[in-house]
Write a protein that holds these residues in place. Sequence first.
Motif, PDB file in Angstrom:
ATOM      1  N   MET A   1     -67.919 -18.533   8.926  1.00  0.00           N
ATOM      2  CA  MET A   1     -67.971 -17.414   9.842  1.00  0.00           C
ATOM      3  C   MET A   1     -69.332 -16.737   9.728  1.00  0.00           C
ATOM      4  SD  MET A   1     -65.163 -14.446  10.198  1.00  0.00           S
ATOM      5  CE  MET A   1     -65.752 -12.823   9.919  1.00  0.00           C
ATOM      6  N   ALA A   2     -69.940 -16.406  10.853  1.00  0.00           N
ATOM      7  CA  ALA A   2     -71.267 -15.786  10.886  1.00  0.00           C
ATOM      8  C   ALA A   2     -71.188 -14.330  10.440  1.00  0.00           C
ATOM      9  CB  ALA A   2     -71.840 -15.880  12.291  1.00  0.00           C
ATOM     10  N   GLU A   3     -72.257 -13.880   9.832  1.00  0.00           N
ATOM     11  CA  GLU A   3     -72.338 -12.494   9.371  1.00  0.00           C
ATOM     12  C   GLU A   3     -72.445 -11.559  10.580  1.00  0.00           C
ATOM     13  OE1 GLU A   3     -74.627 -10.542   5.625  1.00  0.00           O
ATOM     14  OE2 GLU A   3     -75.747 -11.941   6.856  1.00  0.00           O
ATOM     15  N   GLU A   4     -71.670 -10.480  10.567  1.00  0.00           N
ATOM     16  CA  GLU A   4     -71.706  -9.528  11.672  1.00  0.00           C
ATOM     17  C   GLU A   4     -73.002  -8.731  11.619  1.00  0.00           C
ATOM     18  OE1 GLU A   4     -69.242  -5.792  13.563  1.00  0.00           O
ATOM     19  OE2 GLU A   4     -68.465  -6.780  11.783  1.00  0.00           O
ATOM     20  N   MET A   5     -73.674  -8.627  12.748  1.00  0.00           N
ATOM     21  CA  MET A   5     -74.946  -7.914  12.832  1.00  0.00           C
ATOM     22  C   MET A   5     -74.756  -6.597  13.591  1.00  0.00           C
ATOM     23  SD  MET A   5     -76.872 -10.066  11.251  1.00  0.00           S
ATOM     24  CE  MET A   5     -78.592  -9.829  11.593  1.00  0.00           C
ATOM     25  N   ILE A   6     -75.561  -5.608  13.216  1.00  0.00           N
ATOM     26  CA  ILE A   6     -75.583  -4.333  13.933  1.00  0.00           C
ATOM     27  C   ILE A   6     -77.029  -4.063  14.354  1.00  0.00           C
ATOM     28  CG2 ILE A   6     -73.569  -3.372  12.764  1.00  0.00           C
ATOM     29  CD1 ILE A   6     -75.523  -1.771  10.974  1.00  0.00           C
ATOM     30  N   ARG A   7     -77.186  -3.227  15.369  1.00  0.00           N
ATOM     31  CA  ARG A   7     -78.527  -2.857  15.831  1.00  0.00           C
ATOM     32  C   ARG A   7     -78.861  -1.456  15.332  1.00  0.00           C
ATOM     33  NH1 ARG A   7     -77.233  -4.260  21.843  1.00  0.00           N
ATOM     34  NH2 ARG A   7     -75.516  -3.030  21.080  1.00  0.00           N
ATOM     35  N   VAL A   8     -80.059  -1.336  14.755  1.00  0.00           N
ATOM     36  CA  VAL A   8     -80.535  -0.047  14.259  1.00  0.00           C
ATOM     37  C   VAL A   8     -82.002   0.106  14.651  1.00  0.00           C
ATOM     38  CG1 VAL A   8     -78.918  -0.009  12.308  1.00  0.00           C
ATOM     39  CG2 VAL A   8     -81.211  -0.954  11.987  1.00  0.00           C
ATOM     40  N   GLU A   9     -82.512   1.317  14.495  1.00  0.00           N
ATOM     41  CA  GLU A   9     -83.930   1.582  14.718  1.00  0.00           C
ATOM     42  C   GLU A   9     -84.521   2.128  13.432  1.00  0.00           C
ATOM     43  OE1 GLU A   9     -83.796   4.474  17.865  1.00  0.00           O
ATOM     44  OE2 GLU A   9     -83.749   2.928  19.403  1.00  0.00           O
ATOM     45  N   VAL A  10     -85.790   1.827  13.210  1.00  0.00           N
ATOM     46  CA  VAL A  10     -86.539   2.399  12.096  1.00  0.00           C
ATOM     47  C   VAL A  10     -87.789   3.015  12.701  1.00  0.00           C
ATOM     48  CG1 VAL A  10     -87.702   1.955   9.899  1.00  0.00           C
ATOM     49  CG2 VAL A  10     -85.666   0.638  10.502  1.00  0.00           C
ATOM     50  N   VAL A  11     -88.067   4.284  12.354  1.00  0.00           N
ATOM     51  CA  VAL A  11     -89.216   4.983  12.938  1.00  0.00           C
ATOM     52  C   VAL A  11     -90.094   5.604  11.849  1.00  0.00           C
ATOM     53  CG1 VAL A  11     -88.054   5.501  15.116  1.00  0.00           C
ATOM     54  CG2 VAL A  11     -87.921   7.125  13.254  1.00  0.00           C
ATOM     55  N   TYR A  12     -91.379   5.698  12.180  1.00  0.00           N
ATOM     56  CA  TYR A  12     -92.346   6.367  11.312  1.00  0.00           C
ATOM     57  C   TYR A  12     -93.400   6.980  12.210  1.00  0.00           C
ATOM     58  CZ  TYR A  12     -95.776   7.129   7.601  1.00  0.00           C
ATOM     59  OH  TYR A  12     -96.658   7.703   6.717  1.00  0.00           O
ATOM     60  N   ALA A  13     -93.898   8.145  11.835  1.00  0.00           N
ATOM     61  CA  ALA A  13     -94.904   8.804  12.664  1.00  0.00           C
ATOM     62  C   ALA A  13     -95.939   9.505  11.811  1.00  0.00           C
ATOM     63  CB  ALA A  13     -94.232   9.815  13.588  1.00  0.00           C
ATOM     64  N   LEU A  14     -97.162   9.445  12.292  1.00  0.00           N
ATOM     65  CA  LEU A  14     -98.246  10.256  11.772  1.00  0.00           C
ATOM     66  C   LEU A  14     -98.577  11.269  12.849  1.00  0.00           C
ATOM     67  CD1 LEU A  14    -100.505   7.449  10.250  1.00  0.00           C
ATOM     68  CD2 LEU A  14     -98.942   8.978   9.051  1.00  0.00           C
ATOM     69  N   ALA A  15     -99.527  12.142  12.594  1.00  0.00           N
ATOM     70  CA  ALA A  15     -99.853  13.200  13.557  1.00  0.00           C
ATOM     71  C   ALA A  15    -100.190  12.639  14.941  1.00  0.00           C
ATOM     72  CB  ALA A  15    -101.001  14.045  13.032  1.00  0.00           C
ATOM     73  N   GLY A  16    -100.952  11.563  15.006  1.00  0.00           N
ATOM     74  CA  GLY A  16    -101.368  11.052  16.307  1.00  0.00           C
ATOM     75  C   GLY A  16    -100.805   9.692  16.676  1.00  0.00           C
ATOM     76  N   ARG A  17     -99.868   9.198  15.897  1.00  0.00           N
ATOM     77  CA  ARG A  17     -99.375   7.836  16.141  1.00  0.00           C
ATOM     78  C   ARG A  17     -97.958   7.686  15.613  1.00  0.00           C
ATOM     79  NH1 ARG A  17    -102.155   3.427  12.800  1.00  0.00           N
ATOM     80  NH2 ARG A  17    -100.503   1.934  12.896  1.00  0.00           N
ATOM     81  N   GLN A  18     -97.145   6.958  16.356  1.00  0.00           N
ATOM     82  CA  GLN A  18     -95.778   6.698  15.904  1.00  0.00           C
ATOM     83  C   GLN A  18     -95.384   5.270  16.243  1.00  0.00           C
ATOM     84  OE1 GLN A  18     -93.480   9.587  18.005  1.00  0.00           O
ATOM     85  NE2 GLN A  18     -93.506   8.461  19.904  1.00  0.00           N
TER      86      GLN A  18
END
Length: 104
Positions: A1-18
Amino acid sequence: MAEEMIRVEVVYALAGRQQLLRLSVPRGISARDAALRCGMEAYFPGLDLASCPLGIFGKSLPKPEERLLEEGDRVEIYRPLIADPKEVRKQRAAKAAQARAGES
């Protein structure tokens, strides 16, 4: 049986860039593991994903290694504080008090 996958987001930001990265990860993965897998270091060389503070939707995680992600979670990578916010407020209040005393 295949492993169940979930969707997530990862974010990082600096003052002028994200950067926002969308990932499919196995159900049961921790916030720290998702941050380590996301590849954010390619966009921000020198970023220490193994020890930087993390949060989910604006709430800091005291133990990101233990917080298991759910479908749709957004893991936020926080920058270290340059100055202690309490100390900055104290300094601002002292400066304002000094200015008021000078006006008298």
